[in-house]
Design an enzyme around this catalytic site. Sequence first.
Site, mmCIF file in Angstrom:
data_model
loop_
_atom_site.group_PDB
_atom_site.id
_atom_site.type_symbol
_atom_site.label_atom_id
_atom_site.label_comp_id
_atom_site.label_asym_id
_atom_site.label_seq_id
_atom_site.Cartn_x
_atom_site.Cartn_y
_atom_site.Cartn_z
ATOM 1 N N TYR A 218 -14.226 11.260 -19.273
ATOM 2 C CA TYR A 218 -14.741 9.926 -18.984
ATOM 3 C C TYR A 218 -15.915 10.016 -18.002
ATOM 4 C CZ TYR A 218 -14.718 5.168 -17.100
ATOM 5 O OH TYR A 218 -15.076 3.919 -16.686
ATOM 6 N N ARG B 7 0.811 -1.224 0.000
ATOM 7 C CA ARG B 7 0.000 0.000 0.000
ATOM 8 C C ARG B 7 0.844 1.274 0.000
ATOM 9 N NH1 ARG B 7 -1.800 2.746 4.081
ATOM 10 N NH2 ARG B 7 -1.597 1.014 5.535
ATOM 11 N N LYS C 219 -6.983 -0.008 -20.276
ATOM 12 C CA LYS C 219 -7.164 0.138 -21.711
ATOM 13 C C LYS C 219 -5.868 -0.222 -22.448
ATOM 14 C CE LYS C 219 -11.033 1.351 -20.067
ATOM 15 N NZ LYS C 219 -11.322 2.709 -19.646
ATOM 16 N N ASP D 72 -6.052 13.171 -18.753
ATOM 17 C CA ASP D 72 -6.340 11.748 -18.919
ATOM 18 C C ASP D 72 -5.847 11.388 -20.320
ATOM 19 O OD1 ASP D 72 -7.475 9.261 -19.457
ATOM 20 O OD2 ASP D 72 -9.225 9.654 -18.186
#
Length: 385
Positions: free
Chosen positions: A101, A47, A198, A173
Site C-alpha cells: 500500500y 487509549r 475497507k 497486510d
Amino acid sequence: MKKNKNQNYTCVHAGELKDPIYGGATAPIYTSTTYDYRGPGTNLYPRYFNTPNQVALAQKMAALEHTESALIFGSGMAAISAVFMAFLKTGDHIILQRAIYGGTSHFADAEFDRVGITYTMVEHVTAESLQDHLQENTKMIYIETPSNPLLELVDIEMVSAFAKANSLTTAIDNTFASPINQNPADFGIDLILHSATKYLGGHSDICAGTVSGSQKHMELLWKTAKNYGGSLSDVTVHLLERSIKTLGLRVKQQSKTALKLAKFLERHPDLEKVNYPGLKSHPQHKIAKKQMSAYGGMMSFELKSTVDHNEFLEQLKVVKPALSLAGVESTILSPVQTSHSLLTPEQRAEQGITDQLLRFSVGIEELNILIDDIEQALEKSRIRN
Ligand SMILES: *Cc1c(COP(=O)(O)O)cnc(C)c1O
C-alpha cells in the site's frame, strides 16, 4: 482450496457483548472515558484499548483471523505504524514487498531513516529473493497479498517458513483478501493487519485498522500502541462491529460476482488483460488455490488501446470512480491518475502499470447490472477513426 467453516456465525457472535439489563439483541455501547476506580472498571480507558466495546470487537477479530488476540486502531496506518514501531528499533533491518500500500511504503521512506531503521524493498518475494536480501540485523518481513493494483500473490507459507528458519517476525497486510478469504495465521504468520476502512467496514463510512496475533505478540504491540495513542472511538467501534456481522455475506457475494465478472471480461474483445487470482490465466493461480478460500472482490484490467480510458470512466453510470475500495458499491480507479501518479512513466512501466489499467472493486450489485454498465460505457468510449 481451504474450507472455512461457520464464518457467518463468527462474524455475528464472536466476542458478543451481552446486554445484561434488558437482554437486547445488540451490544450496548459504553462510551465512558472514565470509570469508578473502586469498581471492576478501575483501569478502563479508551487509549489503553481496553474499554468493553474495544475488547469485544478485538475478540471478534481474533476469532476471524484464527489468533489468540487482537487490537483495534483508529486507521489502517495507525495499526501498521504501531506494528513497525513496536517490533523494530534503531539498527534493525526490515524486508518489505515492493507492491505494498502506498501509505505503507511512504511510511518507510519518511520515518525509518529518522529512527535509524534500514529497509529493503523486494520486487518479487521468493525464498531466493528473501535469502538475497537477508542481513545479520534483519528482524521482520512485511508482505501484502493480493497486491494493489496488479493482484500479484506471495506464497504465505513460504514466507512463514523462511522467517521461522531465520528467527524473523512476519507481518501481512491482509486487507485485500479479508479474513473471509485468507487466514495467514494458519500458515504461521505472526501479525495480521487490516485497514478496516475497507472490507471490515464495507460501507465506505468508517476509518479503522486492526492487528491480530498471539497473546505474546499482542502484549508487545500494546505496550507501544498505547504510547502512540491510535485507538478507535467506542462509537466507531460499535459501527465497525455492526458492519462485521455481514462481512461473510458481503465478501462471499463479492467474490462470487468478481469471479464471474473476471471470466466475462477475460473474453471481452475490448480488453487486453484481466488480473484476478481466480482466473486460470493468473500466473499464481496455484498459490491462490493453496492459501485463499475464495479469490476476493478486487481485480484490475487493461483496456485495449482502441478504448479511451477517460471516456470509459466518464460513461459509467453505476460503477463510481473513487479512490477507496471494498464497499458495498462497485468502484473503479485509474492507478496512473491516482495511487501511482507520482511515479515516473519508466517506474510505472517497470512495475507493469499502464495508462489503460483500471482497478475494480466489485460491490454487491448483481452481475448483470455491472456487465450492462461496463458494456454501455465501452460502447461509448471506443475510438472511431
Ligand atoms: C487503505 C489501505 C491501507 C491504509 O488504511 P487506512 O485505513 O487508510 O489508514 C493499508 N493497506 C491497504 C491494502 C489499504 O487498502
